[in-house]
Motif scaffolding. Structure first.
Motif, mmCIF file in Angstrom:
data_model
loop_
_atom_site.group_PDB
_atom_site.id
_atom_site.type_symbol
_atom_site.label_atom_id
_atom_site.label_comp_id
_atom_site.label_asym_id
_atom_site.label_seq_id
_atom_site.Cartn_x
_atom_site.Cartn_y
_atom_site.Cartn_z
ATOM 1 N N THR A 1 44.055 56.407 86.294
ATOM 2 C CA THR A 1 44.639 57.165 85.129
ATOM 3 C C THR A 1 43.829 58.153 84.888
ATOM 4 O O THR A 1 42.583 58.325 84.953
ATOM 5 N N ALA A 2 44.101 59.188 83.808
ATOM 6 C CA ALA A 2 43.328 60.545 83.425
ATOM 7 C C ALA A 2 42.222 59.725 82.512
ATOM 8 O O ALA A 2 41.335 60.460 82.422
ATOM 9 N N MET A 3 42.252 58.400 82.040
ATOM 10 C CA MET A 3 41.182 57.784 81.253
ATOM 11 C C MET A 3 39.816 57.829 82.048
ATOM 12 O O MET A 3 38.746 57.744 81.520
ATOM 13 N N THR A 4 39.996 57.738 83.260
ATOM 14 C CA THR A 4 38.699 57.313 84.356
ATOM 15 C C THR A 4 38.161 58.768 84.659
ATOM 16 O O THR A 4 36.983 58.704 84.993
ATOM 17 N N THR A 5 38.693 59.810 84.132
ATOM 18 C CA THR A 5 37.989 61.107 84.344
ATOM 19 C C THR A 5 37.248 61.652 83.129
ATOM 20 O O THR A 5 37.375 61.347 82.094
ATOM 21 N N ARG A 6 35.999 62.116 83.268
ATOM 22 C CA ARG A 6 35.290 62.725 82.256
ATOM 23 C C ARG A 6 35.770 64.211 81.754
ATOM 24 O O ARG A 6 35.235 65.238 81.862
ATOM 25 N N ARG A 7 36.950 63.932 81.261
ATOM 26 C CA ARG A 7 37.562 65.040 80.510
ATOM 27 C C ARG A 7 38.326 64.750 79.272
ATOM 28 O O ARG A 7 38.705 63.624 79.222
ATOM 29 N N ARG A 8 38.415 65.666 78.430
ATOM 30 C CA ARG A 8 39.386 65.216 77.294
ATOM 31 C C ARG A 8 40.797 65.079 77.536
ATOM 32 O O ARG A 8 41.381 65.765 78.480
ATOM 33 N N ILE A 9 41.569 64.114 76.950
ATOM 34 C CA ILE A 9 42.959 63.811 77.083
ATOM 35 C C ILE A 9 43.956 64.470 75.795
ATOM 36 O O ILE A 9 43.411 64.305 74.833
ATOM 37 N N LYS A 10 44.369 65.286 76.504
ATOM 38 C CA LYS A 10 45.548 65.869 75.231
ATOM 39 C C LYS A 10 46.092 64.868 74.575
ATOM 40 O O LYS A 10 46.640 64.104 75.174
ATOM 41 N N GLY A 11 46.182 65.048 73.204
ATOM 42 C CA GLY A 11 46.542 63.937 72.309
ATOM 43 C C GLY A 11 45.765 62.710 72.018
ATOM 44 O O GLY A 11 46.176 61.930 71.438
ATOM 45 N N GLY A 12 44.828 62.603 72.942
ATOM 46 C CA GLY A 12 43.948 61.594 73.026
ATOM 47 C C GLY A 12 44.607 60.328 73.756
ATOM 48 O O GLY A 12 45.604 60.210 74.335
ATOM 49 N N THR A 13 43.781 59.255 73.918
ATOM 50 C CA THR A 13 44.368 58.074 74.557
ATOM 51 C C THR A 13 45.369 57.219 74.088
ATOM 52 O O THR A 13 46.190 56.607 74.700
ATOM 53 N N PRO A 14 45.493 57.326 72.671
ATOM 54 C CA PRO A 14 46.701 56.581 72.155
ATOM 55 C C PRO A 14 48.220 57.254 72.922
ATOM 56 O O PRO A 14 49.224 56.372 73.158
ATOM 57 N N THR A 15 48.069 58.744 73.018
ATOM 58 C CA THR A 15 49.247 59.195 73.578
ATOM 59 C C THR A 15 49.417 58.875 75.281
ATOM 60 O O THR A 15 50.633 58.613 75.478
ATOM 61 N N LEU A 16 48.406 58.703 75.733
ATOM 62 C CA LEU A 16 48.531 58.549 77.165
ATOM 63 C C LEU A 16 48.898 56.928 77.500
ATOM 64 O O LEU A 16 49.671 56.650 78.230
ATOM 65 N N LEU A 17 48.338 56.258 76.601
ATOM 66 C CA LEU A 17 48.601 54.710 76.710
ATOM 67 C C LEU A 17 50.231 54.637 76.332
ATOM 68 O O LEU A 17 50.745 53.796 77.219
ATOM 69 N N ALA A 18 50.620 55.223 75.340
ATOM 70 C CA ALA A 18 52.197 55.131 75.044
ATOM 71 C C ALA A 18 53.011 55.422 76.196
ATOM 72 O O ALA A 18 54.055 54.964 76.457
ATOM 73 N N ASP A 19 52.572 56.481 76.962
ATOM 74 C CA ASP A 19 53.269 57.152 77.959
ATOM 75 C C ASP A 19 53.206 55.980 79.218
ATOM 76 O O ASP A 19 53.998 56.198 80.123
ATOM 77 N N LEU A 20 51.959 55.502 79.063
ATOM 78 C CA LEU A 20 51.643 54.294 80.287
ATOM 79 C C LEU A 20 52.698 52.969 79.887
ATOM 80 O O LEU A 20 52.708 52.244 80.737
#
Length: 259
Positions: free
Chosen positions: A172-191
């Motif tokens: 997932t995008a969490m493993t890359t060294r860059r900011r995640i739009k909306g933060g990880t809570p948004t990405l986790l919800a999408d997952l």
């Protein structure tokens, strides 16, 4: 062996200037001396604490070093504006709205402050024991670490180390060294892992060397360490974060209902 006398246990062994700074710091943190207020004059402080001019000045310098007050020789010393922060952890739990930045940035920017995050590290690591236990990992198991420094007006305010189970974070995008739009809570919800419950364990600790440097602490004042565990459906732990902030600048606000 000499047994301490009971009365010896009541003695404050700190230097007088440290005791003066502690009392004034409490006045600032409790609101008796709000942002913009002038501190009592040197003459008043000398009388209040039965101290010399040099001792009072050493106490004031401690508070200046801590960025609680500002002032110069011959002028009134005042409490700095916008230095004391009340943090409501519940404000940051929900994912950000679509297209919005990380919720901490949005909440911290209210009132005109310039809030931003700086991503320091992304790596697979063996987490601290309490984090591993929270994520239900076996000893020696690794997790994904995302470490960031949060800043307000370019001053560091919080060091955040967030850990994620690899079976969730991998590929997932969490493993890359860059900011995640909306933060990880948004990405986790999408997952498919929406946050349902957040549990905080808060303690006051002496800062580690890493924390001391990252937060640019002026002295050995305690830090507030929060171990925050976020659970999704089925009480599945999806994130465990260690959040560290300067104890003399922040208070945490929790709200409960009587059930």
């Amino acid at each position: 062996m000499t047994v301490p006398r009971a009365e010896d246990e009541d003695i404050d062994r700190r230097s007088l200037h440290e005791r003066i700074a502690a009392d004034l710091r409490d006045d600032i943190m409790s609101g008796n001396l709000p942002p913009g207020a002038k501190l009592p004059s040197t003459v008043q402080l000398k009388a209040r604490f039965d101290a010399s001019n040099a001792t009072v000045q050493k106490a004031l310098q401690l508070l200046k070093d801590e960025r609680l007050v500002v002032g110069r020789a011959g002028a009134a010393v005042t409490v700095r504006e916008h230095r004391q922060q009340t943090v409501r952890p519940a404000d940051y739990m929900a994912p950000a709205e679509r297209g919005e930045p990380y919720r901490w940035v949005t909440e911290s920017s209210r009132g005109g402050a310039g809030a931003r995050s700086e991503l320091l590290e992304v790596a697979e690591v063996v987490p601290p024991a309490d984090v591993a236990d929270a994520l239900r990992l076996t000893p020696g198991d690794t997790a994904l670490l995302r470490c960031q420094l949060l800043l307000i007006d370019d001053e560091p305010v919080e060091l955040v180390k967030s850990y994620y189970p690899l079976d969730i974070a991998r590929d997932t995008a969490m493993t890359t060294r860059r900011r995640i739009k909306g933060g990880t809570p948004t990405l986790l919800a999408d997952l498919g892992y929406p946050p349902r419950l957040s549990v905080d364990r808060v303690s006051a600790r002496v800062p580690t060397q890493e924390q001391y440097r990252a937060l640019r602490l002026p002295s050995n004042l305690p830090v507030l360490r929060t171990l925050r565990v976020v659970y999704s459906d089925g009480e599945t732990p999806i994130e465990a974060s260690v959040l560290v902030k300067a104890g003399h600048l922040y208070e945490l606000r929790y709200e409960f209902t009587a059930d």
